[in-house]
Scaffold this motif. Structure first.
Motif, PDB file in Angstrom:
ATOM      1  N   PHE A   1       0.997  -2.451  13.509  1.00 16.43           N
ATOM      2  CA  PHE A   1       0.206  -1.544  12.692  1.00 16.43           C
ATOM      3  C   PHE A   1       0.966  -1.250  11.402  1.00 16.43           C
ATOM      4  N   PHE A   2       0.235  -0.884  10.347  1.00 15.56           N
ATOM      5  CA  PHE A   2       0.872  -0.461   9.108  1.00 15.56           C
ATOM      6  C   PHE A   2      -0.027   0.541   8.401  1.00 15.56           C
ATOM      7  N   ASP A   3       0.566   1.362   7.540  1.00 15.05           N
ATOM      8  CA  ASP A   3      -0.202   2.306   6.732  1.00 15.05           C
ATOM      9  C   ASP A   3       0.609   2.665   5.490  1.00 15.05           C
ATOM     10  N   THR A   4       0.146   3.649   4.745  1.00 15.44           N
ATOM     11  CA  THR A   4       0.801   3.998   3.480  1.00 15.44           C
ATOM     12  C   THR A   4       2.143   4.691   3.690  1.00 15.44           C
ATOM     13  N   THR A   5       2.461   5.062   4.927  1.00 13.60           N
ATOM     14  CA  THR A   5       3.739   5.728   5.209  1.00 13.60           C
ATOM     15  C   THR A   5       4.749   4.793   5.869  1.00 13.60           C
ATOM     16  N   SER A   6       4.359   3.545   6.159  1.00 14.43           N
ATOM     17  CA  SER A   6       5.236   2.643   6.914  1.00 14.43           C
ATOM     18  C   SER A   6       6.578   2.423   6.213  1.00 14.43           C
ATOM     19  N   VAL A   7       6.538   2.169   4.920  1.00 15.41           N
ATOM     20  CA  VAL A   7       7.773   1.870   4.187  1.00 15.41           C
ATOM     21  C   VAL A   7       8.724   3.062   4.214  1.00 15.41           C
TER      22      VAL A   7
ATOM     23  N   VAL B   1       0.825  -1.221   0.000  1.00 16.24           N
ATOM     24  CA  VAL B   1       0.000   0.000   0.000  1.00 16.24           C
ATOM     25  C   VAL B   1       0.854   1.264   0.000  1.00 16.24           C
ATOM     26  N   GLU B   2       2.170   1.124  -0.092  1.00 16.86           N
ATOM     27  CA  GLU B   2       3.070   2.279  -0.024  1.00 16.86           C
ATOM     28  C   GLU B   2       2.637   3.369  -1.006  1.00 16.86           C
ATOM     29  N   GLY B   3       2.427   4.567  -0.444  1.00 13.19           N
ATOM     30  CA  GLY B   3       2.110   5.713  -1.272  1.00 13.19           C
ATOM     31  C   GLY B   3       0.816   5.604  -2.045  1.00 13.19           C
ATOM     32  N   GLY B   4      -0.036   4.668  -1.663  1.00 12.10           N
ATOM     33  CA  GLY B   4      -1.262   4.427  -2.401  1.00 12.10           C
ATOM     34  C   GLY B   4      -2.297   5.518  -2.209  1.00 12.10           C
TER      35      GLY B   4
ATOM     36  N   ARG C   1       8.891   5.402   6.466  1.00  3.96           N
ATOM     37  CA  ARG C   1       9.417   5.557   7.826  1.00  3.96           C
ATOM     38  C   ARG C   1      10.459   4.491   8.160  1.00  3.96           C
ATOM     39  N   LEU C   2      10.270   3.287   7.639  1.00  2.00           N
ATOM     40  CA  LEU C   2      11.273   2.231   7.837  1.00  2.00           C
ATOM     41  C   LEU C   2      12.592   2.611   7.164  1.00  2.00           C
ATOM     42  N   ARG C   3      12.503   3.179   5.960  1.00  2.00           N
ATOM     43  CA  ARG C   3      13.731   3.584   5.264  1.00  2.00           C
ATOM     44  C   ARG C   3      14.450   4.701   6.020  1.00  2.00           C
ATOM     45  N   LEU C   4      13.678   5.651   6.566  1.00  2.00           N
ATOM     46  CA  LEU C   4      14.289   6.724   7.354  1.00  2.00           C
ATOM     47  C   LEU C   4      14.997   6.181   8.590  1.00  2.00           C
ATOM     48  N   ALA C   5      14.480   5.051   9.110  1.00  2.00           N
ATOM     49  CA  ALA C   5      15.086   4.433  10.297  1.00  2.00           C
ATOM     50  C   ALA C   5      16.244   3.501   9.937  1.00  2.00           C
ATOM     51  N   GLY C   6      16.566   3.418   8.644  1.00  4.63           N
ATOM     52  CA  GLY C   6      17.708   2.619   8.234  1.00  4.63           C
ATOM     53  C   GLY C   6      17.399   1.197   7.814  1.00  4.63           C
ATOM     54  N   PHE C   7      16.131   0.895   7.575  1.00  3.97           N
ATOM     55  CA  PHE C   7      15.729  -0.459   7.173  1.00  3.97           C
ATOM     56  C   PHE C   7      15.350  -0.490   5.703  1.00  3.97           C
TER      57      PHE C   7
ATOM     58  N   ALA D   1      11.265  -0.643  15.915  1.00  8.16           N
ATOM     59  CA  ALA D   1      12.142   0.519  15.788  1.00  8.16           C
ATOM     60  C   ALA D   1      11.380   1.780  15.409  1.00  8.16           C
ATOM     61  N   ILE D   2      10.256   1.639  14.696  1.00 10.42           N
ATOM     62  CA  ILE D   2       9.488   2.831  14.297  1.00 10.42           C
ATOM     63  C   ILE D   2       8.225   3.000  15.149  1.00 10.42           C
ATOM     64  N   GLY D   3       8.126   2.227  16.227  1.00 14.88           N
ATOM     65  CA  GLY D   3       7.013   2.395  17.155  1.00 14.88           C
ATOM     66  C   GLY D   3       5.694   1.840  16.691  1.00 14.88           C
ATOM     67  N   ASP D   4       5.713   0.911  15.736  1.00 14.01           N
ATOM     68  CA  ASP D   4       4.467   0.370  15.184  1.00 14.01           C
ATOM     69  C   ASP D   4       4.126  -1.028  15.689  1.00 14.01           C
ATOM     70  N   LEU D   5       4.917  -1.544  16.606  1.00  8.01           N
ATOM     71  CA  LEU D   5       4.624  -2.858  17.174  1.00  8.01           C
ATOM     72  C   LEU D   5       3.485  -2.731  18.181  1.00  8.01           C
ATOM     73  N   LEU D   6       2.517  -3.637  18.113  1.00  4.51           N
ATOM     74  CA  LEU D   6       1.448  -3.686  19.121  1.00  4.51           C
ATOM     75  C   LEU D   6       1.889  -4.615  20.238  1.00  4.51           C
ATOM     76  N   VAL D   7       2.050  -4.076  21.440  1.00  3.67           N
ATOM     77  CA  VAL D   7       2.443  -4.870  22.600  1.00  3.67           C
ATOM     78  C   VAL D   7       1.258  -4.911  23.558  1.00  3.67           C
ATOM     79  N   SER D   8       0.577  -6.044  23.569  1.00  2.00           N
ATOM     80  CA  SER D   8      -0.611  -6.190  24.417  1.00  2.00           C
ATOM     81  C   SER D   8      -0.322  -7.009  25.660  1.00  2.00           C
ATOM     82  N   GLY D   9       0.740  -7.816  25.631  1.00  6.04           N
ATOM     83  CA  GLY D   9       0.968  -8.798  26.682  1.00  6.04           C
ATOM     84  C   GLY D   9       0.060  -9.991  26.478  1.00  6.04           C
ATOM     85  N   PRO D  10       0.293 -11.072  27.222  1.00  9.43           N
ATOM     86  CA  PRO D  10      -0.535 -12.272  27.076  1.00  9.43           C
ATOM     87  C   PRO D  10      -2.007 -11.975  27.331  1.00  9.43           C
ATOM     88  N   THR D  11      -2.876 -12.413  26.440  1.00 11.69           N
ATOM     89  CA  THR D  11      -4.311 -12.196  26.615  1.00 11.69           C
ATOM     90  C   THR D  11      -4.980 -13.370  27.325  1.00 11.69           C
TER      91      THR D  11
END
Length: 428
Positions: free
Chosen positions: A372-378, A345-348, A380-386, A403-413
């Motif tokens: 999480f992901f969106d049309t800006t994820s790629v 979906v990059e730049g879509g 932002r990943l490149r800006l972070a060196g990935f 590294a870009i703060g998009d990980l969902l950390v819920s803990g064990p459900t």
């Protein structure tokens, strides 16, 4: 209503929470209580949700009972009459061996007036190692690693597991004979085939060792000779559904991906006025391929208003897989899905925001439940060196999203109905 200023990530997180809550055994289990027996009531169980299921059963069952369940480390909850043991997942350990022995001990010596209630949920396959003659715990650990890296769907993994075990494939229920067995299942299997959840310790198998051998050959699974010798031994066949030992048994699915997705769809309409489309509750296959497919649909909706008009929430469930090539990185099937979708979906056109997460709160080795992901994820990943495609090829999606703060950390459900995927598409 979903507007331009709406925090779509907050909406997606709230819908994930609703989906998880819909799989809470405290809500559903009381509707499936069996008739009180004339004899004893014994509770056994295994899986990531087994402790929560045991707690719910204790609260709903006013009569005498004893029992033991095995859950993943960190997933135990307090129970008064049912012992809760913990073991390793996804690679089994000695705690799981002890748990298997404890379950067999619990059902030993029962009579026809006694009742066994089996509380089964996803994760039980790894939590109940019980190697057959000629194999050891180390062998079972190797088997699990090979299966996890194979890319096979969970049902096919469990078909092999149940023929290389002394507890799976209905063997625990056979040990309880002549007691009646009622199995309550929280399903993490696409299609909700109860016999495949946790490799069916109390449900007989329609598959045979010949099916397992054919699958090993088709998948080119590099099993050592000792495994193949075991599968060629007639004693490795699991009990069949026609076995009279199972004539009085009952099986009920008390929670599933379908129910959780329906709950999320209803909440999206109620709370945000957002219409939904459930694409599938039983999606399987490579995670990255599923991510690309979802991205293609989202792009088509955003660009051309088909097959759905935006705004729309696309939902799907099931369990994808990851075929590991080279060394496994810090990732999981949901972060891998999310990265492939982000590339797609990059730049879509339009505004596309998605979440892919495991309802048990643990997505492989990613460190979170998903991402999480969106049309800006790629970008932002490149800006972070990935480099996103390199990250995907090396199975390092979890590290990259963290590294870009998009990980969902819920803990064990403490529940598990497999993957939850949600994508919100709005006009640009």
């Amino acid at each position: 209503m979903i507007g331009r200023n709406m925090d779509t990530r907050a909406v997606l997180r709230s819908l994930f929470d609703v989906a998880v809550a819909a799989a809470d055994p405290a809500r559903s289990l009381p509707h499936f209580l069996p008739e009180r027996p004339r004899g004893r009531t014994v509770v056994v169980g295994a899986g990531k949700a087994s402790a929560v299921m045991a707690q719910a059963f204790e609260a709903a069952w006013p009569y005498a009972l004893t029992g033991v369940v095995v859950t993943r480390y960190g997933y135990a909850v307090p129970c008064e009459r049912i012992a809760v043991l913990e073991a390793a997942h996804p690679v089994p350990d000695e705690g799981g061996v002890a748990g298997s022995i404890a379950l067999f001990d619990a059902v030993r010596g029962l009579g026809p007036d006694d009742l066994v209630v089996a509380l089964v949920s996803g994760g039980g396959s790894a939590l109940l190692p019980s190697p057959p003659p000629g194999l050891t715990l180390v062998d079972e650990q190797l088997l699990n690693r090979l299966l996890l890296e194979s890319g096979l769907p969970i049902g096919e993994m469990n078909l092999i597991r149940k023929h290389l075990s002394t507890i799976k494939g209905g063997r625990l229920a056979r040990a309880a004979f002549p007691a009646r067995v009622v199995t309550l299942v929280l399903s993490d299997i696409p299609g909700d085939i109860a016999a495949e959840v946790a490799s069916g310790p109390t449900i007989p198998s329609a598959a045979t060792r010949h099916d397992a051998l054919a699958l090993v050959e088709r998948a080119r699974l590099p099993l050592p000779d000792k495994f193949l010798q075991r599968l060629h031994d007639p004693s490795s066949d699991a009990p069949r559904p026609s076995d009279p030992d199972f004539a009085r048994h009952e099986v009920h699915v008390i929670g599933s991906a379908a129910l959780s997705l329906e709950a999320a769809a209803a909440e999206a309409q109620r709370a945000y006025g957002l219409p939904s489309a459930i694409l599938s509750d039983a999606l399987e296959g490579e995670a990255r391929d599923a991510g690309r497919f979802h991205a293609a649909i989202a792009h088509e909706v955003a660009a051309r208003g088909r097959p759905f008009a935006s705004p729309i929430l696309l939902l799907s469930g099931g369990e994808t897989s990851v075929t590991v090539t080279g060394e496994a990185g810090q990732g999981g099937r949901n972060t891998e899905f999310a990265l492939a979708a982000a590339i797609g979906v990059e730049g879509g056109p339009g505004a596309i925001t998605g979440l892919a997460a495991d309802t048990d709160g643990i997505d492989g080795m990613s460190g979170g439940a998903g991402a999480f992901f969106d049309t800006t994820s790629v970008a932002r990943l490149r800006l972070a060196g990935f480099d996103p495609k390199t990250v995907l090829a090396r199975h390092q999606s979890g590290s990259a999203f963290a590294a870009i703060g998009d990980l969902l950390v819920s803990g064990p459900t403490r529940t598990n109905v497999n993957d939850f995927r949600a994508i919100i598409i709005r006009p640009g």
